[in-house]
Design an enzyme around this catalytic site. Structure first.
Site, PDB file in Angstrom:
ATOM      1  N   ASP A  61      33.740  22.934  18.265  1.00 46.39           N
ATOM      2  CA  ASP A  61      32.802  24.179  18.501  1.00 46.39           C
ATOM      3  C   ASP A  61      31.730  24.006  17.480  1.00 46.39           C
ATOM      4  O   ASP A  61      30.790  24.509  17.942  1.00 46.39           O
ATOM      5  CB  ASP A  61      33.634  25.437  18.167  1.00 46.39           C
ATOM      6  CG  ASP A  61      34.606  25.428  17.127  1.00 46.39           C
ATOM      7  OD1 ASP A  61      34.767  24.454  16.227  1.00 46.39           O
ATOM      8  OD2 ASP A  61      35.377  26.489  16.932  1.00 46.39           O
ATOM      9  N   GLY A 100      35.508  33.729  23.957  1.00 45.41           N
ATOM     10  CA  GLY A 100      36.016  32.498  23.678  1.00 45.41           C
ATOM     11  C   GLY A 100      35.067  31.539  23.373  1.00 45.41           C
ATOM     12  O   GLY A 100      35.085  30.285  23.300  1.00 45.41           O
ATOM     13  N   GLY A 106      32.914  31.045  20.834  1.00 48.14           N
ATOM     14  CA  GLY A 106      32.672  30.632  19.608  1.00 48.14           C
ATOM     15  C   GLY A 106      32.092  31.372  18.716  1.00 48.14           C
ATOM     16  O   GLY A 106      31.210  30.562  17.891  1.00 48.14           O
ATOM     17  N   SER A 107      31.900  32.635  18.654  1.00 48.70           N
ATOM     18  CA  SER A 107      31.202  33.272  17.778  1.00 48.70           C
ATOM     19  C   SER A 107      31.242  33.086  16.293  1.00 48.70           C
ATOM     20  O   SER A 107      30.466  32.814  15.418  1.00 48.70           O
ATOM     21  CB  SER A 107      31.089  35.020  18.021  1.00 48.70           C
ATOM     22  OG  SER A 107      32.352  35.192  18.084  1.00 48.70           O
ATOM     23  N   SER A 108      32.534  32.796  15.705  1.00 48.73           N
ATOM     24  CA  SER A 108      32.844  32.441  14.550  1.00 48.73           C
ATOM     25  C   SER A 108      32.197  30.996  14.143  1.00 48.73           C
ATOM     26  O   SER A 108      31.386  30.908  13.079  1.00 48.73           O
ATOM     27  CB  SER A 108      34.285  32.197  14.363  1.00 48.73           C
ATOM     28  OG  SER A 108      34.816  33.231  14.648  1.00 48.73           O
ATOM     29  N   ALA A 165      29.816  29.437  15.525  1.00 52.64           N
ATOM     30  CA  ALA A 165      28.168  29.821  15.721  1.00 52.64           C
ATOM     31  C   ALA A 165      27.680  30.196  14.634  1.00 52.64           C
ATOM     32  O   ALA A 165      26.721  30.126  13.896  1.00 52.64           O
ATOM     33  CB  ALA A 165      27.668  30.372  16.996  1.00 52.64           C
TER      34      ALA A 165
END
Ligand code: MEV
Length: 324
Positions: free
Chosen positions: A155, A108, A110-112, A114
């Site tokens: 994020d 969780g 925040g790969s999306s 980033a």
């Protein structure tokens, strides 16, 4: 043909989750586990995407079809970033995008967000558009809303600015906080949570019990304002207490779980100054504040409660070009 690599940090919510979706502030820190993306100009007028860490391999689409038709969910962050950039600034080359992430999607972190920030920063660099952080944020936040319909954008801000931020919904305030360390232990529950789903559940609760939920959000917002001052004054005991109160309100909202509660109470019993879940709840990670001496005891307690320690530092650098 130009090629460049951009990276952006992951994030951890310190205080204010959920309330920040509704116009209130939060505190967020960037973590030194980075998402990396390499962008290469190509001759063919296509977007080629190879992003195994987002779960998508050898995807391609003609540039003039970007953002149209069915977009596989795992290609959405990058294709929709591309669409929003091209709509505003145009592009006159085909592009290949390859990614490598240092962090697991499950935490969780925040790969999306980033990946959206990396795509937008790389596109602006390759097209020689000098965007301010705020302009970059606005394009990235629009992409988040296109993709999932909800979200505060905290994020995205953490991935762009890095460090530790005081942030208000949609970027109405983005204030870097001048601190130099943040003594955190991070524990992963082993359970991947679905942020969008949980945010929608809270929206339903808010419709059913508007006064009660608004009261909780207002109280959380007060804690965040005090938390900001405690952070700036490095008053860790006070920050810890505020985190504990914040956790109580998150339990009232119904987003904590037995596993999170048990990791939080074990950390506190081992001497943590404060501990709480971080993010939407339902799983993902919890954070505990240590006093410089009891880090190992807290880590041990979290492991005994069934958690996994994620050994990364907070207050990491924001998005950056890795090579030119
Ligand atoms: C999720 O990590 C944090 C939430 O506040 C959602 C958001 O701010 O977009 C629950």
């Amino acid at each position: 043909m130009q090629q460049l690599t951009v990276s952006a940090p992951g994030k951890l919510m310190l205080m204010g989750e959920h309330a920040v979706v509704y116009g209130y502030p939060c505190l967020v820190t960037a973590v030194d586990s980075r998402f990396k993306l390499t962008l290469t100009e190509i001759d063919a007028p296509n977007l080629l995407l190879h992003a195994p860490d987002l779960g998508i391999i050898d995807y391609h689409k003609p540039i003039n079809q970007i953002g149209k038709g069915d977009i596989p969910p795992k290609a959405q962050c990058i294709e929709l970033s591309f669409k929003n950039f091209v709509q505003k600034y145009g592009i006159n080359t085909g592009i290949k995008v390859e990614t490598q992430s240092q962090f697991s999607q499950s935490y969780g972190f925040g790969s999306s967000s980033a990946s959206i920030v990396c795509t937008m920063k790389a596109l602006s660099q390759i097209s020689q558009k000098k965007l301010t952080n705020q302009e970059l944020f606005d394009l990235c936040y629009r992409t988040v809303i296109d993709k999932q319909g909800v979200g505060s954008g905290f994020d995205v801000a953490a991935a762009i600015w890095g460090g530790t931020l005081y942030f208000v919904t949609g970027g109405k305030a983005i204030e870097p906080l001048n601190i130099n360390n943040l003594p955190l232990v991070i524990g992963y529950t082993g359970v991947k949570s679905d942020t969008t789903q949980i945010v929608k559940e809270i929206a339903k609760k808010k419709e059913l019990y508007p006064a009660k939920i608004e009261l909780i959000f207002k109280a959380i917002s007060g804690l965040v304002e005090q938390g900001k001052r405690a952070l700036l004054e490095k008053d860790w005991p006070l920050l810890g207490k505020l985190m504990n109160f914040n956790q109580n309100y998150l339990e009232d909202l119904g987003v904590s779980t037995e596993k999170l509660n048990s990791m939080v109470s074990s950390a506190k019993a081992a001497g943590a100054l404060g501990a709480k879940l971080s993010g939407a709840g339902g799983g993902d990670c919890m954070i505990a504040l240590h006093n410089g001496k009891n880090k190992q005891a807290i880590e041990k307690a979290i492991i005994q409660a069934g958690g996994e320690i994620v050994d990364i530092k907070a207050h990491a650098q924001g998005a950056r070009i890795e090579n030119l």
